[in-house]
Structure formats: C-alpha cells, structure tokens
Design a protein around this motif. Sequence first.
Motif, PDB file in Angstrom:
ATOM      1  N   UNK A 138       0.737  -1.323   0.026  1.00 41.50           N
ATOM      2  CA  UNK A 138       0.001  -0.012   0.190  1.00 41.50           C
ATOM      3  C   UNK A 138       0.935   1.301  -0.058  1.00 41.50           C
ATOM      4  N   UNK A 139       2.116   1.107   0.774  1.00 39.07           N
ATOM      5  CA  UNK A 139       2.710   2.424   0.679  1.00 39.07           C
ATOM      6  C   UNK A 139       3.408   2.434  -0.748  1.00 39.07           C
ATOM      7  N   UNK A 140       3.916   1.703  -1.220  1.00 47.70           N
ATOM      8  CA  UNK A 140       4.579   1.702  -2.640  1.00 47.70           C
ATOM      9  C   UNK A 140       3.520   2.193  -3.612  1.00 47.70           C
ATOM     10  N   UNK A 141       2.297   1.823  -3.629  1.00 49.52           N
ATOM     11  CA  UNK A 141       1.244   2.143  -4.614  1.00 49.52           C
ATOM     12  C   UNK A 141       1.002   3.476  -4.186  1.00 49.52           C
ATOM     13  N   UNK A 142       0.771   3.873  -3.029  1.00 49.56           N
ATOM     14  CA  UNK A 142       0.093   5.319  -2.742  1.00 49.56           C
ATOM     15  C   UNK A 142       1.237   6.472  -2.580  1.00 49.56           C
ATOM     16  N   UNK A 143       2.509   5.999  -2.014  1.00 51.53           N
ATOM     17  CA  UNK A 143       3.597   7.033  -2.038  1.00 51.53           C
ATOM     18  C   UNK A 143       4.721   6.882  -2.808  1.00 51.53           C
ATOM     19  N   UNK A 144       5.360   5.767  -3.115  1.00 50.17           N
ATOM     20  CA  UNK A 144       6.424   5.562  -3.958  1.00 50.17           C
ATOM     21  C   UNK A 144       6.188   5.854  -5.381  1.00 50.17           C
ATOM     22  N   UNK A 145       5.221   5.485  -5.752  1.00 50.40           N
ATOM     23  CA  UNK A 145       5.029   5.604  -7.418  1.00 50.40           C
ATOM     24  C   UNK A 145       4.600   6.904  -7.698  1.00 50.40           C
ATOM     25  N   UNK A 146       3.770   7.745  -6.917  1.00 46.47           N
ATOM     26  CA  UNK A 146       3.592   9.109  -7.153  1.00 46.47           C
ATOM     27  C   UNK A 146       4.609   9.899  -6.944  1.00 46.47           C
ATOM     28  N   UNK A 147       5.620   9.672  -6.016  1.00 44.31           N
ATOM     29  CA  UNK A 147       6.850  10.446  -5.771  1.00 44.31           C
ATOM     30  C   UNK A 147       7.937  10.119  -6.878  1.00 44.31           C
ATOM     31  N   UNK A 148       7.842   8.924  -7.374  1.00 42.43           N
ATOM     32  CA  UNK A 148       9.007   8.852  -8.632  1.00 42.43           C
ATOM     33  C   UNK A 148       8.363   9.539  -9.720  1.00 42.43           C
ATOM     34  N   UNK A 149       6.994   9.494 -10.051  1.00 44.82           N
ATOM     35  CA  UNK A 149       6.475  10.088 -11.273  1.00 44.82           C
ATOM     36  C   UNK A 149       6.628  11.815 -10.937  1.00 44.82           C
ATOM     37  N   UNK A 150       6.570  12.234  -9.707  1.00 40.46           N
ATOM     38  CA  UNK A 150       6.776  13.635  -9.566  1.00 40.46           C
ATOM     39  C   UNK A 150       8.318  13.988  -9.812  1.00 40.46           C
ATOM     40  N   UNK A 151       8.985  13.154  -9.203  1.00 37.67           N
ATOM     41  CA  UNK A 151      10.514  13.386  -9.289  1.00 37.67           C
ATOM     42  C   UNK A 151      10.857  13.650 -10.769  1.00 37.67           C
ATOM     43  N   UNK A 152      10.421  12.347 -11.498  1.00 33.89           N
ATOM     44  CA  UNK A 152      11.009  12.209 -12.849  1.00 33.89           C
ATOM     45  C   UNK A 152      10.467  13.266 -13.867  1.00 33.89           C
ATOM     46  N   UNK A 153       9.009  13.756 -13.650  1.00 36.62           N
ATOM     47  CA  UNK A 153       8.488  14.593 -14.848  1.00 36.62           C
ATOM     48  C   UNK A 153       8.177  16.062 -14.374  1.00 36.62           C
ATOM     49  N   UNK A 154       8.583  16.365 -12.957  1.00 33.49           N
ATOM     50  CA  UNK A 154       8.342  17.761 -12.800  1.00 33.49           C
ATOM     51  C   UNK A 154       9.437  18.162 -12.089  1.00 33.49           C
ATOM     52  N   UNK A 155      10.067  17.668 -10.875  1.00 29.63           N
ATOM     53  CA  UNK A 155      11.178  18.086 -10.077  1.00 29.63           C
ATOM     54  C   UNK A 155      12.732  18.220 -11.127  1.00 29.63           C
ATOM     55  N   UNK A 156      12.825  17.081 -11.793  1.00 29.56           N
ATOM     56  CA  UNK A 156      13.900  17.112 -12.586  1.00 29.56           C
ATOM     57  C   UNK A 156      14.014  18.049 -13.742  1.00 29.56           C
ATOM     58  N   UNK A 157      12.964  18.310 -14.605  1.00 28.74           N
ATOM     59  CA  UNK A 157      13.147  19.511 -15.428  1.00 28.74           C
ATOM     60  C   UNK A 157      13.140  20.710 -14.874  1.00 28.74           C
ATOM     61  N   UNK A 158      12.499  21.244 -13.819  1.00 27.77           N
ATOM     62  CA  UNK A 158      12.700  22.254 -12.987  1.00 27.77           C
ATOM     63  C   UNK A 158      14.122  22.686 -12.363  1.00 27.77           C
ATOM     64  N   UNK A 159      14.490  21.541 -11.836  1.00 29.55           N
ATOM     65  CA  UNK A 159      15.858  21.410 -11.255  1.00 29.55           C
ATOM     66  C   UNK A 159      16.874  21.874 -12.388  1.00 29.55           C
ATOM     67  N   UNK A 160      16.915  21.173 -13.435  1.00 27.88           N
ATOM     68  CA  UNK A 160      17.866  21.323 -14.667  1.00 27.88           C
ATOM     69  C   UNK A 160      17.790  22.885 -14.977  1.00 27.88           C
TER      70      UNK A 160
END
Length: 358
Positions: free
Chosen positions: A106-128
Amino acid sequence: MGMVDLEKAPGAEPQAGPGEPVRGSDAEGCLAVAIRIPVRVVVLVLVVPVRMVWDALVVAGRFLRDAVLRPVGRALAWLGRAVFVWPLVGLWRYVVVPLAKGVGWLGHVLLVVPAVWLYRWVLTPVGQALARFFTRVGAVLAAAGRGLYAGLAWLGRYLAVVPAVWLYRWVLTPVGHALAWCGRQVARGVGLVVTGVGFVLYWICRVLLVLPVLAVWRWVLAPVGRFLAVVGREVADALGHAWRVAGHLSRAVGRFLGTVLRWTVAEPARWVYRSVLTPVGHAVRDTVLRPLAEAGRGARRAARQALASARLSVRQARADVRRMLFGAPAERRPVDRREPSAAEARSLGSSTTALTKD
C-alpha cells in the motif's frame, strides 16, 4: 645386549669416596633428598583430606546436575518455548509478516509511485532549468568578482604593502637594532653588578653563617650527639635487660605465691570439704533431713485423708437435711435405648392408627 659405556660422560662428575668431602652438587642433591620426604609426607597429610572433600563435592555436583538441574532445565526450556517462543513465532509468521507486506504494498502504491513520477517529470526538469540559470548567473558574478578583486589587490599593494615594507626596512629595523644593542649593554652591566653583589653576599654568608655553623656542628654537636647516642643505647640496653630480669622475677614470685596459696588455702579447703563437710552433710541428710521429709509427707497424707473424710461427712449431712425437708427423690427408671423389633414396630403402628380413627 647393549654395550656398556666405559668412558666418562662430558657433564658427569666423579662420585665422592668414603673419606672425600661431598661436592656442591652432591650436597645439594643430599639436601633435596633430605627435605623431599618430610615435605612430601606433610603435603600428603594436608592434601589427602582436601582432595577427598573435593572429590565428594564433584560427585555430589555431578549427581545434582544429572538428576536435578538438567531435567529441570529441559522442562523449563520446553515450557519457555511453549509459552513464549511458539506464540511469538506464530504471531510473527501469520500476523506481522502478512500485515507488513500489505502495508508495504500500500505504501509503494500510494507513496513511492507518485513520488517517483513527480521527481521524474516535474522536479527534474525544473531543477535542470534552475541549474542552467544559476550557472550562467554565477559565471557573470565570478567574472565581476575577479575584476573587482584584481583592482582592490592592486590598490592594496601600492597603498599599504609597499609603504609598510619601506617603513619596516628603513625605519623600524635600524631603530630595533639600536635598541637591542643598548639593551644588551645595559643587561651586561646589570649582570656584572649582580654578580659582584652576589659574590660579596656569598662570602659574607659563608664567613658569618656557614663556617660557624659547620664548626659548631663538627666540634660541638656531633661529639655531643655521639655521646648522647652511646648513653641512650646503653640506657635502652639496660632497660631491656632490667625488663627481662623483672619478668623472670615476677614469674618466680607469682609461682611462689601460687604455691603458697595452694598449700595454705586450696588444699586445706579441699581437705576440709572432702574429709569433714561431705561426711557431716551425708550424716545430716541421713539422720535429720530424710526423717523430716518422711514425717512431712506422712502429715500431708494424714491431713489429706482427714479433709476427704470431713468433706464426705458434710456431703452426707447435707443429703440427710434435703431428704428431711423435701422427701426422698423419685427413683429414675432406666431408659431402653435399644432399637424396637419388627413385631413391636407393627403393634405400635396399629395402636397409632386406632387412636387416629377414634
């Protein structure tokens, strides 16, 4: 058969003859032999009881371990496993592990997957993008800082460093050298003065204090001290000898007084007790005390019998007075406490029925 070695061994020494003195190693060997047997006997006498007690304790301990402690330990181990281990293992295996797996999924589905998606498609382009922006701004600021540092360094060098170096080299250094030379000369003069004064004071103290004290110590105090030491030693030896002699005398006097008291007091008292008082006491006991005791017991017995007869007379008189006043008491019939027979029970039942009908 092997051959006999007739040659002398390299480290062997000749045996001493009957009339020759015993050598060092032989004396040590004889001493060891003479000491070994008594020491072994004493050690044997001391160690045998200790060893017997130790063996008894070992046997008792092994019996206690095999017969009591080991079964009790096994029973406690089985009880501990049954009460604590097996329930905890079952709880861990069938409750905690499945619940933890469910919570992890449940933690993987509710926390890890959204966090990975947010890091990959939002935070990484903004940080670069921010990194590229701050890199260019930093390059501009670094170039401006290098220019400003170069200007300030040139101004500081020609406005502060060069005048300070000139002042140190052509003003402060000569003045410091002059002051140092003056200080050395003054210190040398003061040292000479202090050395002279110290030399004079040393000889004054030596002549006025040390030499007189040394002379007094060497020619007065040392001889007097040696004399007093000799006197004190002799006095101490005399006191010790007198103390020992007084001890011997006091022991002799004590023994004499003990002997006198023994033969003048103890032995006569013992003889009087054994030869006079004991027979007199036995005679008094046999002729006076025992008859008195028998007479006292007879008088007590007679008094007890008289009291018993008087009590019986009073009881009879009281019974006669009661009989004269109230008459003779009715005679008591004995109660038949045996169980009724079957015929008596039937007759009693028939009579009871007839009374009921009437």
